[in-house]
Design a protein around this motif. Sequence first.
Motif, PDB file in Angstrom:
ATOM      1  N   LEU A 117       0.803  -1.216   0.000  1.00 63.57           N
ATOM      2  CA  LEU A 117       0.000   0.000   0.000  1.00 63.57           C
ATOM      3  C   LEU A 117       0.840   1.273   0.000  1.00 63.57           C
ATOM      4  CD1 LEU A 117      -2.630   1.704   0.724  1.00 63.57           C
ATOM      5  CD2 LEU A 117      -2.077   1.161   3.102  1.00 63.57           C
ATOM      6  N   GLU A 118       1.853   1.332   0.838  1.00 65.28           N
ATOM      7  CA  GLU A 118       2.574   2.589   1.057  1.00 65.28           C
ATOM      8  C   GLU A 118       3.370   3.046  -0.157  1.00 65.28           C
ATOM      9  OE1 GLU A 118       1.771   0.574   4.947  1.00 65.28           O
ATOM     10  OE2 GLU A 118       2.683  -0.054   3.058  1.00 65.28           O
ATOM     11  N   PHE A 119       3.586   2.157  -1.123  1.00 65.21           N
ATOM     12  CA  PHE A 119       4.373   2.510  -2.305  1.00 65.21           C
ATOM     13  C   PHE A 119       3.510   3.054  -3.452  1.00 65.21           C
ATOM     14  CE2 PHE A 119       6.689  -0.901  -0.124  1.00 65.21           C
ATOM     15  CZ  PHE A 119       7.938  -0.316   0.027  1.00 65.21           C
ATOM     16  N   VAL A 120       2.199   3.025  -3.306  1.00 66.80           N
ATOM     17  CA  VAL A 120       1.308   3.396  -4.413  1.00 66.80           C
ATOM     18  C   VAL A 120       1.324   4.908  -4.638  1.00 66.80           C
ATOM     19  CG1 VAL A 120      -1.075   3.413  -5.230  1.00 66.80           C
ATOM     20  CG2 VAL A 120      -0.177   1.399  -4.035  1.00 66.80           C
ATOM     21  N   ARG A 121       1.540   5.277  -5.890  1.00 70.86           N
ATOM     22  CA  ARG A 121       1.485   6.686  -6.304  1.00 70.86           C
ATOM     23  C   ARG A 121       0.746   6.740  -7.644  1.00 70.86           C
ATOM     24  NH1 ARG A 121       3.662   6.274  -2.057  1.00 70.86           N
ATOM     25  NH2 ARG A 121       5.423   7.439  -1.182  1.00 70.86           N
ATOM     26  N   PRO A 167      -3.211   8.186  -9.700  1.00 68.91           N
ATOM     27  CA  PRO A 167      -4.534   8.798  -9.577  1.00 68.91           C
ATOM     28  C   PRO A 167      -5.581   7.728  -9.264  1.00 68.91           C
ATOM     29  CG  PRO A 167      -3.430   9.444 -11.636  1.00 68.91           C
ATOM     30  CD  PRO A 167      -2.636   8.316 -11.050  1.00 68.91           C
ATOM     31  N   ASP A 168      -6.610   8.132  -8.539  1.00 66.00           N
ATOM     32  CA  ASP A 168      -7.727   7.235  -8.220  1.00 66.00           C
ATOM     33  C   ASP A 168      -7.257   5.973  -7.500  1.00 66.00           C
ATOM     34  OD1 ASP A 168     -10.431   6.565  -8.120  1.00 66.00           O
ATOM     35  OD2 ASP A 168     -10.423   5.606 -10.083  1.00 66.00           O
ATOM     36  N   ALA A 169      -6.266   6.141  -6.627  1.00 64.73           N
ATOM     37  CA  ALA A 169      -5.766   5.006  -5.861  1.00 64.73           C
ATOM     38  C   ALA A 169      -6.841   4.497  -4.899  1.00 64.73           C
ATOM     39  CB  ALA A 169      -4.525   5.402  -5.073  1.00 64.73           C
ATOM     40  N   VAL A 170      -6.784   3.231  -4.600  1.00 64.66           N
ATOM     41  CA  VAL A 170      -7.759   2.631  -3.684  1.00 64.66           C
ATOM     42  C   VAL A 170      -7.622   3.234  -2.284  1.00 64.66           C
ATOM     43  CG1 VAL A 170      -8.360   0.497  -2.464  1.00 64.66           C
ATOM     44  CG2 VAL A 170      -7.977   0.460  -4.939  1.00 64.66           C
ATOM     45  N   ASP A 171      -8.726   3.631  -1.719  1.00 62.66           N
ATOM     46  CA  ASP A 171      -8.804   4.040  -0.314  1.00 62.66           C
ATOM     47  C   ASP A 171      -9.365   2.839   0.441  1.00 62.66           C
ATOM     48  OD1 ASP A 171      -9.500   5.019   2.205  1.00 62.66           O
ATOM     49  OD2 ASP A 171     -10.083   6.988   1.439  1.00 62.66           O
ATOM     50  N   GLY A 172      -8.465   2.021   0.958  1.00 60.56           N
ATOM     51  CA  GLY A 172      -8.894   0.778   1.586  1.00 60.56           C
ATOM     52  C   GLY A 172      -9.805   0.987   2.769  1.00 60.56           C
ATOM     53  N   VAL A 208      10.424   4.983  -3.690  1.00 57.80           N
ATOM     54  CA  VAL A 208       9.553   5.262  -4.821  1.00 57.80           C
ATOM     55  C   VAL A 208      10.294   6.083  -5.876  1.00 57.80           C
ATOM     56  CG1 VAL A 208       7.490   6.541  -5.546  1.00 57.80           C
ATOM     57  CG2 VAL A 208       7.396   5.038  -3.544  1.00 57.80           C
ATOM     58  N   ALA A 209      11.070   7.063  -5.421  1.00 59.40           N
ATOM     59  CA  ALA A 209      11.855   7.857  -6.368  1.00 59.40           C
ATOM     60  C   ALA A 209      12.858   6.986  -7.102  1.00 59.40           C
ATOM     61  CB  ALA A 209      12.565   8.994  -5.635  1.00 59.40           C
ATOM     62  N   GLU A 210      13.474   6.061  -6.386  1.00 58.60           N
ATOM     63  CA  GLU A 210      14.419   5.137  -7.023  1.00 58.60           C
ATOM     64  C   GLU A 210      13.694   4.193  -7.975  1.00 58.60           C
ATOM     65  OE1 GLU A 210      18.225   3.166  -7.647  1.00 58.60           O
ATOM     66  OE2 GLU A 210      17.468   5.192  -7.275  1.00 58.60           O
ATOM     67  N   ARG A 211      12.512   3.746  -7.593  1.00 59.17           N
ATOM     68  CA  ARG A 211      11.699   2.904  -8.479  1.00 59.17           C
ATOM     69  C   ARG A 211      11.402   3.637  -9.780  1.00 59.17           C
ATOM     70  NH1 ARG A 211       5.701   2.324  -6.541  1.00 59.17           N
ATOM     71  NH2 ARG A 211       5.629   4.398  -7.493  1.00 59.17           N
ATOM     72  N   ASP A 212      11.035   4.909  -9.675  1.00 60.30           N
ATOM     73  CA  ASP A 212      10.708   5.669 -10.878  1.00 60.30           C
ATOM     74  C   ASP A 212      11.948   5.886 -11.743  1.00 60.30           C
ATOM     75  OD1 ASP A 212       8.133   5.707  -9.922  1.00 60.30           O
ATOM     76  OD2 ASP A 212       8.213   7.788  -9.210  1.00 60.30           O
ATOM     77  N   ARG A 213      13.090   6.115 -11.106  1.00 63.00           N
ATOM     78  CA  ARG A 213      14.336   6.273 -11.860  1.00 63.00           C
ATOM     79  C   ARG A 213      14.670   5.009 -12.630  1.00 63.00           C
ATOM     80  NH1 ARG A 213      19.744   5.047 -11.787  1.00 63.00           N
ATOM     81  NH2 ARG A 213      19.569   3.702  -9.947  1.00 63.00           N
TER      82      ARG A 213
END
Length: 358
Positions: free
Chosen positions: A196-200, A202-207, A282-287
Amino acid sequence: MTTPSTPQPRSHIREIPAYVPGKPPTPRPDLVTYKLSSNENPYPPLPGVVDAARGAVDLMNRYPDMGNATLYAGLAARLGVPVEDLAAGTGSVALIYQLLAAFCDPGDEVVYAWRSFEAYPIAVTSAGAVSVQVPLTDDARHDLDAMAAAITDRTKVVIVCTPNNPTGPSVTQTELDAFLATVPPHVVVVVDEAYLEFVRMPDAVDGLATYRAHPNVVLFRTFSKAYGLAGFRVGYAVAHSEIAAALRAVSLPFGVSAVAQVAAVASLEAESALLERVDALVAERDRVGAALREVGWDVPEAQGNFFWFALGERTAEFAAACDEAGIVVRPFAGEGCRVSVGEPEANDRLVEVAARFA
């Protein structure tokens, strides 16, 4: 009927597939090696979390709090939910077993996407239930329409893994709402939010909003990934009180150790600092994702802390090349490899290997 000469397990036990854990790297004198096979957080726990855990070790001669009172209080305050709506287990994987034990009779059906978390078919078979695996879409996402169509009178549980492990994409709140509108109210819907904490997106699930709106929805969450407590095994479920009570009723007594409970509570208290590390990951994931696209890979949308390489018959070859480069990945024979986001040096080596396979 012939009586066997030795004790025999229940017939479905022989059908349980083996869980294949991510293997550790082999130490090498010429190269620093990295483990990218288990979706672990590469950062160590924060000092305050370590200190709290060490303090709990001094009381290892005592049983842990079977009621997880301090942990439940911390989670209830953090999430804004009643304590009665919580159930803990030894990692979120244990909660899968607990839920199936509580809600499935032999022969009942459990619907989930495939490929998804490899513990699902193991837990379903262990419970004597029947897996109904619904193929992912071509872009490695849940096909929620097909999952809805797969629900029958025998269906007791549906599992939605978001982000999906091992492929990476998440479902949106709009998609999940439309799906839930088609699910019979007596069917339990698990929203597995281990990442959950890694999700970035739009319209992400609000569990939490989803669980509040649907009495048959259960959230599974964990301290293993973003919070970096994989070795301590602490997961928890958020569900309406009747479901949560059923999960607690079938839980292993004293399952979550005293040290694990203390470390989890300390992690909640240090959440802002921990989530700064998640932002860095997350920034490293995007890179890394951008670098993979530059060398020719069209990897699925990564909303967890890992990437999926659909390699088919080249899976073993790719895993071997990564191993040669000093990084260990998680192969799924004949399908592909899941690779965790790790240290920048490890990620750079991954891109170098991937460039040769693009």
